[in-house]
Design an enzyme around this catalytic site. Structure first.
Site, PDB file in Angstrom:
ATOM      1  N   GLU A  34       0.851  -1.200   0.000  1.00  0.00           N
ATOM      2  CA  GLU A  34       0.000   0.000   0.000  1.00  0.00           C
ATOM      3  C   GLU A  34       0.885   1.248   0.000  1.00  0.00           C
ATOM      4  O   GLU A  34       1.830   1.340   0.766  1.00  0.00           O
ATOM      5  CB  GLU A  34      -0.911  -0.038   1.247  1.00  0.00           C
ATOM      6  N   GLN A  35       0.515   2.197  -0.853  1.00  0.00           N
ATOM      7  CA  GLN A  35       1.337   3.409  -0.970  1.00  0.00           C
ATOM      8  C   GLN A  35       1.310   4.286   0.288  1.00  0.00           C
ATOM      9  O   GLN A  35       2.302   4.934   0.617  1.00  0.00           O
ATOM     10  CB  GLN A  35       0.898   4.227  -2.176  1.00  0.00           C
ATOM     11  N   ARG A 108     -15.775   3.976   5.956  1.00  0.00           N
ATOM     12  CA  ARG A 108     -14.818   3.209   5.161  1.00  0.00           C
ATOM     13  C   ARG A 108     -13.574   2.845   5.985  1.00  0.00           C
ATOM     14  O   ARG A 108     -13.044   1.735   5.860  1.00  0.00           O
ATOM     15  CB  ARG A 108     -14.422   4.038   3.930  1.00  0.00           C
ATOM     16  N   TYR A 213     -27.062   8.897   5.897  1.00  0.00           N
ATOM     17  CA  TYR A 213     -27.212   7.701   6.744  1.00  0.00           C
ATOM     18  C   TYR A 213     -26.289   7.756   7.954  1.00  0.00           C
ATOM     19  O   TYR A 213     -25.310   8.500   7.985  1.00  0.00           O
ATOM     20  CB  TYR A 213     -27.021   6.416   5.948  1.00  0.00           C
ATOM     21  N   ASP A 291     -11.874  -0.900  -8.661  1.00  0.00           N
ATOM     22  CA  ASP A 291     -11.833   0.363  -9.392  1.00  0.00           C
ATOM     23  C   ASP A 291     -10.679   0.436 -10.386  1.00  0.00           C
ATOM     24  O   ASP A 291     -10.696   1.251 -11.303  1.00  0.00           O
ATOM     25  CB  ASP A 291     -11.720   1.540  -8.412  1.00  0.00           C
TER      26      ASP A 291
HETATM   27  C1  LIG Z   1     -18.577   9.277  -3.024  1.00  0.00           C
HETATM   28  C2  LIG Z   1     -18.433   7.801  -3.139  1.00  0.00           C
HETATM   29  C3  LIG Z   1     -19.320   6.996  -2.438  1.00  0.00           C
HETATM   30  C4  LIG Z   1     -19.243   5.611  -2.577  1.00  0.00           C
HETATM   31  N1  LIG Z   1     -20.125   4.848  -1.903  1.00  0.00           N
HETATM   32  C5  LIG Z   1     -20.083   3.504  -2.049  1.00  0.00           C
HETATM   33  C6  LIG Z   1     -21.000   2.672  -1.352  1.00  0.00           C
HETATM   34  O1  LIG Z   1     -21.856   3.146  -0.604  1.00  0.00           O
HETATM   35  N2  LIG Z   1     -20.932   1.318  -1.547  1.00  0.00           N
HETATM   36  C7  LIG Z   1     -19.994   0.755  -2.371  1.00  0.00           C
HETATM   37  O2  LIG Z   1     -19.958  -0.489  -2.513  1.00  0.00           O
HETATM   38  N3  LIG Z   1     -19.076   1.522  -3.023  1.00  0.00           N
HETATM   39  C8  LIG Z   1     -19.105   2.877  -2.881  1.00  0.00           C
HETATM   40  N4  LIG Z   1     -18.194   3.659  -3.528  1.00  0.00           N
HETATM   41  C9  LIG Z   1     -17.186   3.021  -4.379  1.00  0.00           C
HETATM   42  C10 LIG Z   1     -16.069   2.420  -3.576  1.00  0.00           C
HETATM   43  O3  LIG Z   1     -15.528   3.311  -2.631  1.00  0.00           O
HETATM   44  C11 LIG Z   1     -14.963   1.974  -4.530  1.00  0.00           C
HETATM   45  O4  LIG Z   1     -15.543   1.337  -5.637  1.00  0.00           O
HETATM   46  C12 LIG Z   1     -14.046   1.000  -3.795  1.00  0.00           C
HETATM   47  O5  LIG Z   1     -13.346   1.667  -2.785  1.00  0.00           O
HETATM   48  C13 LIG Z   1     -13.070   0.361  -4.774  1.00  0.00           C
HETATM   49  O6  LIG Z   1     -12.232  -0.511  -4.066  1.00  0.00           O
HETATM   50  P1  LIG Z   1     -10.780  -0.839  -4.593  1.00  0.00           P
HETATM   51  O7  LIG Z   1     -10.202  -1.823  -3.643  1.00  0.00           O
HETATM   52  O8  LIG Z   1     -10.847  -1.172  -6.032  1.00  0.00           O
HETATM   53  O9  LIG Z   1      -9.993   0.541  -4.520  1.00  0.00           O
HETATM   54  P2  LIG Z   1      -9.733   1.499  -3.274  1.00  0.00           P
HETATM   55  O10 LIG Z   1     -10.592   1.126  -2.124  1.00  0.00           O
HETATM   56  O11 LIG Z   1      -9.788   2.877  -3.827  1.00  0.00           O
HETATM   57  O12 LIG Z   1      -8.245   1.170  -2.832  1.00  0.00           O
HETATM   58  C14 LIG Z   1      -7.128   1.442  -3.665  1.00  0.00           C
HETATM   59  C15 LIG Z   1      -5.897   1.451  -2.765  1.00  0.00           C
HETATM   60  O13 LIG Z   1      -4.733   1.420  -3.587  1.00  0.00           O
HETATM   61  C16 LIG Z   1      -3.779   2.310  -3.070  1.00  0.00           C
HETATM   62  N5  LIG Z   1      -2.875   2.684  -4.187  1.00  0.00           N
HETATM   63  C17 LIG Z   1      -3.158   3.495  -5.238  1.00  0.00           C
HETATM   64  N6  LIG Z   1      -2.095   3.575  -6.070  1.00  0.00           N
HETATM   65  C18 LIG Z   1      -1.118   2.782  -5.534  1.00  0.00           C
HETATM   66  C19 LIG Z   1       0.215   2.444  -5.943  1.00  0.00           C
HETATM   67  N7  LIG Z   1       0.771   2.920  -7.072  1.00  0.00           N
HETATM   68  N8  LIG Z   1       0.925   1.599  -5.156  1.00  0.00           N
HETATM   69  C20 LIG Z   1       0.392   1.081  -4.007  1.00  0.00           C
HETATM   70  N9  LIG Z   1      -0.865   1.392  -3.581  1.00  0.00           N
HETATM   71  C21 LIG Z   1      -1.615   2.216  -4.338  1.00  0.00           C
HETATM   72  C22 LIG Z   1      -4.602   3.455  -2.527  1.00  0.00           C
HETATM   73  O14 LIG Z   1      -3.882   4.225  -1.580  1.00  0.00           O
HETATM   74  C23 LIG Z   1      -5.776   2.698  -1.912  1.00  0.00           C
HETATM   75  O15 LIG Z   1      -5.533   2.326  -0.562  1.00  0.00           O
HETATM   76  C24 LIG Z   1     -18.231   5.043  -3.407  1.00  0.00           C
HETATM   77  C25 LIG Z   1     -17.326   5.851  -4.088  1.00  0.00           C
HETATM   78  C26 LIG Z   1     -17.423   7.212  -3.959  1.00  0.00           C
HETATM   79  C27 LIG Z   1     -16.449   8.085  -4.736  1.00  0.00           C
END
Ligand SMILES: Cc1cc2nc3c(=O)[nH]c(=O)nc-3n(C[C@H](O)[C@H](O)[C@H](O)COP(=O)(O)OP(=O)(O)OC[C@H]3O[C@@H](n4cnc5c(N)ncnc54)[C@H](O)[C@@H]3O)c2cc1C
Length: 381
Positions: A34-35, A108, A213, A291
């Site tokens: 993790e960064q 979160r 909520y 994402d």
């Molecule tokens: C306003 C908002 C509300 C939301 N509400 C909901 C909800 O109610 N329910 C729901 O299911 N989803 C919700 N989402 C979507 C959800 O937050 C994301 O889809 C989810 O966090 C994606 O998970 P992930 O593990 O793919 O990425 P993330 O949780 O974004 O994690 C990515 C991680 O990678 C790390 N990283 C990035 N680049 C690097 C690198 N080069 N090297 C090492 N580490 C790195 C980051 O620091 C981070 O910790 C919401 C999003 C937003 C914007």
């Protein structure tokens, strides 16, 4: 794959931590890089629907989640201006039986804390920012920005919407700004001055919507998030927002919503971005999840849940296939049709505004049991 397979997971967000937990429970050597140098309680609320909670159950964290987050009594849809109710979905015992798990709303950071608690010390390596990936025969060298590197046969990009691994795999392409901003406030419930608030309400306006909520089992912390039209300049991912600017977006809102918004402190704004659908999720040693490969506007509250489902399916495919390419292909073929539909529904922004047919399809799904597709799809060059 052999349990000795070295698996480097880039990103300690929702998908990365869930994947690490599931893989390690199956005996794999998975490490998360993790960064961030440290974990801080910043961020927003998240809705964890039953399909996500069913996966988290396999990590043994369901009791901790239930103790920390809130099981809302209902999800309610209301008109932004009149406050009139257009739909209510009770989240009671019958709903939990129908969909196979509880619904949870949670901060979160509290979710990440619980997920981290399911990992042995050392599995999460903080302060490691992925810079480059160098193929070296059977393994890849994962290079971090501070110069350190590790070797891994599988490198998972769980590094979010600005994924560096995606960039390495598919080329540079910035996320697409949707022309909308997300504004949010988090504040103690006492700032509502004793006024009642429903557990979870989506307020639907002509050109905007909001979600309000509670985020804790004690109902002592409120989260309000709005999606409003706007523009964004600069590279920063989010900014603090003056409270007056946050409140201005609620000028035309129903009194009950204005009252909730008026409790706001700790306001922030960020651009809502997504990416066009792209079905190339893997290539060589690398595979993407969450994402990093399919970010959506947060209008179905499904992005986190989709990342969790991805993690469950990828962990199963890695365990079931002897061959890396076959594991990745089966994972992508299993996930792409469902994720494409989530993407379509999220963009349409009609989910649960009124009676919604696809509830069983989304909430009832169990990513740990659903059939896996044969390994057929292509990989990135
Ligand atoms: C306003 C908002 C509300 C939301 N509400 C909901 C909800 O109610 N329910 C729901 O299911 N989803 C919700 N989402 C979507 C959800 O937050 C994301 O889809 C989810 O966090 C994606 O998970 P992930 O593990 O793919 O990425 P993330 O949780 O974004 O994690 C990515 C991680 O990678 C790390 N990283 C990035 N680049 C690097 C690198 N080069 N090297 C090492 N580490 C790195 C980051 O620091 C981070 O910790 C919401 C999003 C937003 C914007």
């Amino acid at each position: 794959m052999h349990p000795e397979t070295r698996i480097a997971i880039i990103g300690g967000g929702i998908g990365g931590l869930v994947l690490a937990g599931l893989l390690r429970r199956q005996g794999f050597r998975a490490t998360v890089y993790e960064q961030a140098a440290q974990l801080v309680r910043i961020g927003a609320g998240i809705v964890l629907s039953a399909n996500a909670v069913k996966v988290l159950r396999r990590l043994g964290v369901e009791p901790a989640l239930l103790a920390t987050g809130i099981r809302p009594a209902a999800f309610t849809s209301r008109d932004w201006m009149t406050g009139e109710r257009s739909y209510e979905c009770r989240m009671d015992a019958a709903a939990e039986a129908r969909f196979g798990a509880a619904f949870l709303n949670i901060h979160r950071a509290d979710l990440l804390d619980v997920l981290l608690g399911a990992l042995e010390p050392g599995v999460l390596q903080l302060g490691h920012r992925l810079e480059a990936l160098e193929p070296r025969g059977d393994a890849a060298r994962v290079v971090f920005s501070h110069g350190a590197s590790v070797a891994a046969e599988i490198v998972v990009g769980a590094d979010g919407i600005h994924s560096r691994l995606r960039q390495i795999l598919l080329g540079a392409e910035a996320p697409r700004f949707t022309g909308r901003l997300a504004t949010r406030a988090i504040f103690p419930t006492e700032r509502l001055g004793g006024a009642a608030m429903e557990d979870c309400t989506k307020w639907w306006g002509p050109d905007r919507h909001a979600l309000s909520y509670f985020m804790t089992a004690r109902r002592d912390e409120v989260y309000v998030m709005a999606s409003v039209p706007g523009s964004w300049r600069g590279d920063d991912l989010s900014r603090p927002l003056p409270r007056d600017a946050f409140l201005a977006d609620f000028d035309q809102a129903a009194p009950a919503l204005r009252h909730i918004a008026a409790g706001a402190t700790n306001c922030a704004v960020w651009p809502i971005c997504d990416r066009p659908r792209n079905d190339l999720w893997h290539g060589g040693h690398a595979v993407l999840l969450g994402d990093a490969c399919h970010p959506v506007p947060p209008y179905m509250a499904a992005g986190g849940a989709s990342a969790i489902e991805d993690a469950a399916v990828l962990a199963r495919c890695i365990a079931e296939h002897d061959d890396r390419a076959a594991a990745f292909a089966s994972y992508a073929a299993t996930r792409i049709p469902r994720v494409a539909e989530v993407q379509r529904i999220s963009v349409a922004n009609t989910w649960m505004r009124g009676p919604t047919e696809a509830l069983d399809w989304f909430f009832g799904y169990d990513a740990c049991l659903a059939p896996l597709a044969p390994a057929t799809t292509g990989a990135a060059a």
